[in-house]
Design an enzyme around this catalytic site. Structure first.
Site, mmCIF file in Angstrom:
data_model
loop_
_atom_site.group_PDB
_atom_site.id
_atom_site.type_symbol
_atom_site.label_atom_id
_atom_site.label_comp_id
_atom_site.label_asym_id
_atom_site.label_seq_id
_atom_site.Cartn_x
_atom_site.Cartn_y
_atom_site.Cartn_z
ATOM 1 N N ASP A 1 0.820 -1.209 0.000
ATOM 2 C CA ASP A 1 0.000 0.000 0.000
ATOM 3 C C ASP A 1 0.855 1.261 0.000
ATOM 4 O O ASP A 1 2.021 1.254 0.406
ATOM 5 C CB ASP A 1 -0.882 0.044 1.246
ATOM 6 C CG ASP A 1 -2.049 -0.916 1.185
ATOM 7 O OD1 ASP A 1 -2.124 -1.717 0.242
ATOM 8 O OD2 ASP A 1 -2.882 -0.876 2.118
ATOM 9 N N HIS B 1 3.911 -2.287 3.128
ATOM 10 C CA HIS B 1 3.971 -0.939 2.567
ATOM 11 C C HIS B 1 5.307 -0.738 1.866
ATOM 12 O O HIS B 1 6.362 -0.830 2.511
ATOM 13 C CB HIS B 1 3.778 0.105 3.667
ATOM 14 C CG HIS B 1 2.438 0.028 4.327
ATOM 15 N ND1 HIS B 1 2.130 -0.929 5.276
ATOM 16 C CD2 HIS B 1 1.309 0.771 4.152
ATOM 17 C CE1 HIS B 1 0.865 -0.772 5.664
ATOM 18 N NE2 HIS B 1 0.349 0.251 5.001
#
Length: 239
Positions: free
Chosen positions: A45, A187
């Protein structure tokens, strides 16, 4: 990369035929047979980010591992080449909103703006397609899901790498929890997370795991993705 994906899907069809399984609707309780290969989906993400995302893509390519990237629209400017590279190298590209605004409780207009702006940008860069959505924080009201025309993606394993920022702890958290069919959240904007992700790939590949995109993971499990359904793994959709 395309040839490897076709081979994976071919193996899945053989397994499904041999095991007597048929495709089932999403959320219908499909299970990966115990004797099937071990597939897992690694997702990232908040990118793209020039240094960390490029290094991650290099490492995934070296390992022959596919991933899914949920991108923020406001992060794409200046990183268009990375987005095109993701698609060219066989990764799934998805939509994580424009600005990481919390969508839960937001109006239809606000949600449409956050998702629509990023979707339009992805279409300009990569062409027409279905860009699956991960809402920021994984949160939506149940009634909001009906506003989406694509599948939604949550996760089953979350090492909270954005908070820990410690590769050793990230790796330990994922390896402790992961099982076949899981969707892992990380991430690609955090340097320690990139280090951890590549170590996770190395370790799990040595244990017989294959890294595929979320879309491939569901297909391999015999799940037909549905718009507005939030998937946590190959066998579990969020309530």
């Amino acid at each position: 990369m395309r040839g490897r994906k076709l081979a994976l899907l071919g193996m899945a069809l053989v397994c499904l035929a041999g095991c007597g399984e048929t495709a089932v609707p999403a959320g219908g309780g499909a299970e990966i047979p115990a004797e099937a290969p071990k597939y897992v989906a690694l997702t990232f993400d908040d990118g793209p980010r020039r240094d960390t995302t490029a290094r991650l893509l290099d490492g995934l390519r070296q390992r022959g591992a596919s991933a899914t990237f949920f991108l923020l629209g406001e992060q794409i400017a200046g990183n268009e080449d990375l987005v095109r590279r993701m698609a060219a190298e066989g990764h799934q590209v998805g939509n994580h909103s424009w600005s990481h605004a919390r969508l839960q409780g937001a109006s239809r207009a606000a949600v449409d703006s956050e998702i629509g702006r990023t979707d339009a940008l992805l279409r300009r860069l990569l062409g027409e397609g279905t860009y699956w959505v991960r809402p920021p924080y994984g949160l939506l009201d149940p009634q909001q899901r009906a506003w989406f025309t694509v599948p939604l993606v949550h996760w089953m394993v979350d090492p909270e790498d954005w908070r820990l920022r410690d590769a050793d702890k990230d790796v330990a958290a994922v390896l402790r929890a992961v099982k076949p069919g899981d969707i892992i959240l990380m991430h690609d904007t955090v340097p320690a997370s990139v280090d951890a992700a590549l170590r996770i790939v190395d370790t799990l590949q040595s244990q017989g795991y294959t890294f595929v995109t979320v879309e491939e993971l569901l297909h391999l499990a015999g799940v037909t993705p549905e718009a507005g359904v939030m998937y946590r793994s190959a066998t579990v959709s969020a309530a």
